[in-house]
Enzyme design. Structure first.
Site, PDB file in Angstrom:
ATOM      1  N   GLY A  99     -25.197 107.225 -87.734  1.00  0.00           N
ATOM      2  CA  GLY A  99     -24.767 105.751 -87.545  1.00  0.00           C
ATOM      3  C   GLY A  99     -23.949 105.199 -88.895  1.00  0.00           C
ATOM      4  N   GLU A 137     -29.765 111.956 -89.157  1.00  0.00           N
ATOM      5  CA  GLU A 137     -28.711 112.706 -88.230  1.00  0.00           C
ATOM      6  C   GLU A 137     -27.190 112.222 -88.609  1.00  0.00           C
ATOM      7  OE1 GLU A 137     -29.529 112.370 -84.172  1.00  0.00           O
ATOM      8  OE2 GLU A 137     -31.614 112.974 -84.445  1.00  0.00           O
ATOM      9  N   PRO A 138     -26.959 112.128 -90.152  1.00  0.00           N
ATOM     10  CA  PRO A 138     -25.664 111.576 -90.308  1.00  0.00           C
ATOM     11  C   PRO A 138     -24.598 112.454 -89.908  1.00  0.00           C
ATOM     12  CG  PRO A 138     -26.675 112.307 -92.312  1.00  0.00           C
ATOM     13  CD  PRO A 138     -27.504 112.519 -91.199  1.00  0.00           C
ATOM     14  N   GLY A 139     -23.347 111.857 -89.239  1.00  0.00           N
ATOM     15  CA  GLY A 139     -22.443 112.774 -88.779  1.00  0.00           C
ATOM     16  C   GLY A 139     -20.998 112.246 -89.598  1.00  0.00           C
ATOM     17  N   TYR A 180     -10.624 103.928 -78.266  1.00  0.00           N
ATOM     18  CA  TYR A 180     -11.281 102.629 -78.977  1.00  0.00           C
ATOM     19  C   TYR A 180     -10.528 101.694 -79.656  1.00  0.00           C
ATOM     20  CZ  TYR A 180     -15.097 106.361 -79.398  1.00  0.00           C
ATOM     21  OH  TYR A 180     -16.008 107.546 -79.108  1.00  0.00           O
ATOM     22  N   CYS A 206       2.295 111.762 -71.549  1.00  0.00           N
ATOM     23  CA  CYS A 206       2.896 110.851 -70.590  1.00  0.00           C
ATOM     24  C   CYS A 206       1.820 109.945 -70.331  1.00  0.00           C
ATOM     25  CB  CYS A 206       3.276 111.701 -69.331  1.00  0.00           C
ATOM     26  SG  CYS A 206       1.730 112.456 -68.559  1.00  0.00           S
ATOM     27  N   GLU A 207       1.335 109.141 -71.363  1.00  0.00           N
ATOM     28  CA  GLU A 207       0.540 107.961 -71.140  1.00  0.00           C
ATOM     29  C   GLU A 207       1.051 106.901 -72.334  1.00  0.00           C
ATOM     30  OE1 GLU A 207      -2.520 107.536 -69.493  1.00  0.00           O
ATOM     31  OE2 GLU A 207      -2.983 109.701 -69.049  1.00  0.00           O
ATOM     32  N   TYR A 236     -14.858 113.211 -85.102  1.00  0.00           N
ATOM     33  CA  TYR A 236     -14.769 112.585 -83.736  1.00  0.00           C
ATOM     34  C   TYR A 236     -13.098 113.002 -83.756  1.00  0.00           C
ATOM     35  CZ  TYR A 236     -19.201 110.923 -84.211  1.00  0.00           C
ATOM     36  OH  TYR A 236     -20.580 110.758 -84.457  1.00  0.00           O
TER      37      TYR A 236
END
Ligand SMILES: Cc1ncc(COP(=O)(O)O)c(C=O)c1O
Length: 286
Positions: A99, A137-139, A180, A206-207, A236
């Site tokens: 986190g 659990e750092p990512g 996000y 196409c968005e 990510y």
């Protein structure tokens, strides 16, 4: 087993990556965990070994993490009381999840690892219960700012005051801005002389949500080297990338000092149907 505790603490982060509130789908509430532990001596072959939390990602406020650490520590002591009555071994592992947020903008203040460890120490430094192992659990904090997405500026387009730079990377390569509304710094790698304002840097999907940055002020790239770097793409980024719009996912290159290594090849067209299965009778029908 270890059980994931939902401490009902707001991580004060984007709601899509907030996981420690009652309204989020994750984990078990305190009363549910107590209920499980009360029955654990009747669950053959199962021993209650640990507790974990993970209240969300990209957390920039230590107070949220501190509150969740306090709650898991209290719950652990409570559970040990129940386990003792049932002549079971106490909790051995307390996993504090990940986190820790990173600065995506130079002005953003992230949590320093030293502050984080001091907070862990504050709660667990004078632990009076039976010995526990702490898990982490750092990512994002480990790899987020170690990666960039390179993209080529293909062409420029204007509509009234609006200016678009169309690049060859899109939302399928880096999904965070469209999912996000996240900010990633974008800079020309070899800078030209002119700075342009109010530019949307957009991809070829196409968005209209296919953007990497909106309303940016940016030095245009040198015409000999029309490439941009999208910063903080190490976490990510590729893990959320897809082949949406039949696009090949990019290659990944590891740079170490003046060495570089290809660590994942670029997708090829065949990769798009490699896992598809044609049922036998359809194949017969040709
Ligand atoms: C259970 C769990 N642990 C750790 C992480 C890593 O989180 P971060 O990258 O925010 O450190 C995640 C991310 O989703 C997670 O779900």
């Amino acid at each position: 087993v270890s059980l994931r505790f939902n401490p009902n603490v707001s991580a004060k982060t984007h709601p899509y990556i907030s996981t420690g509130l009652k309204k989020n789908k994750f984990g078990l509430e305190e009363k549910e965990i107590i209920e499980v532990v009360k029955h654990c001596d009747r669950l053959r072959g199962i021993r209650m070994k640990g507790l974990s939390i993970h209240i969300g990602s990209q957390i920039l406020e230590l107070s949220a993490l501190e509150m969740s650490f306090k709650k898991i520590a209290e719950l652990c002591l409570k559970l040990n009381g129940i386990l003792e009555l049932k002549k079971q071994k106490p909790i051995q592992l307390v996993d504090l999840g990940g986190g820790i947020g990173i600065p995506y903008r130079p002005s953003e203040k992230a949590i320093a690892i030293e502050q984080y460890t001091r907070t862990v120490q504050k709660i667990f430094g004078s632990w009076m219960g039976p010995p526990i192992t702490l898990g982490f659990e750092p990512g994002r904090v480990l790899v987020g700012n170690a990666g960039i997405l390179l993209t080529e500026l293909l062409y420029k387009k204007s509509r009234g005051k609006k200016k678009f730079w169309i690049v060859d990377a899109g939302m399928n390569d880096l999904m965070r801005p469209s999912l996000y509304g996240s900010f990633h710094e974008i800079a020309s790698i070899v800078k030209g002389s002119k700075t342009e304002k109010n530019i949307d840097i957009v991809g070829p999907v196409c968005e209209s949500s296919d953007f990497l940055g909106l309303s940016r002020e940016i030095r245009e790239p040198h015409s000999d080297f029309p490439f941009l770097a999208v910063m903080s793409a190490g976490a990510y980024g590729m893990s959320m990338a897809s082949q949406y719009n039949s696009r090949n996912r990019p290659a990944e290159v590891l740079v170490s000092g003046d060495q570089w290594h290809l660590i994942r090849r670029r997708d090829e067209l065949e990769d798009h149907w490699e896992q598809e299965i044609i049922p036998w009778d359809l194949e017969q029908e040709g």
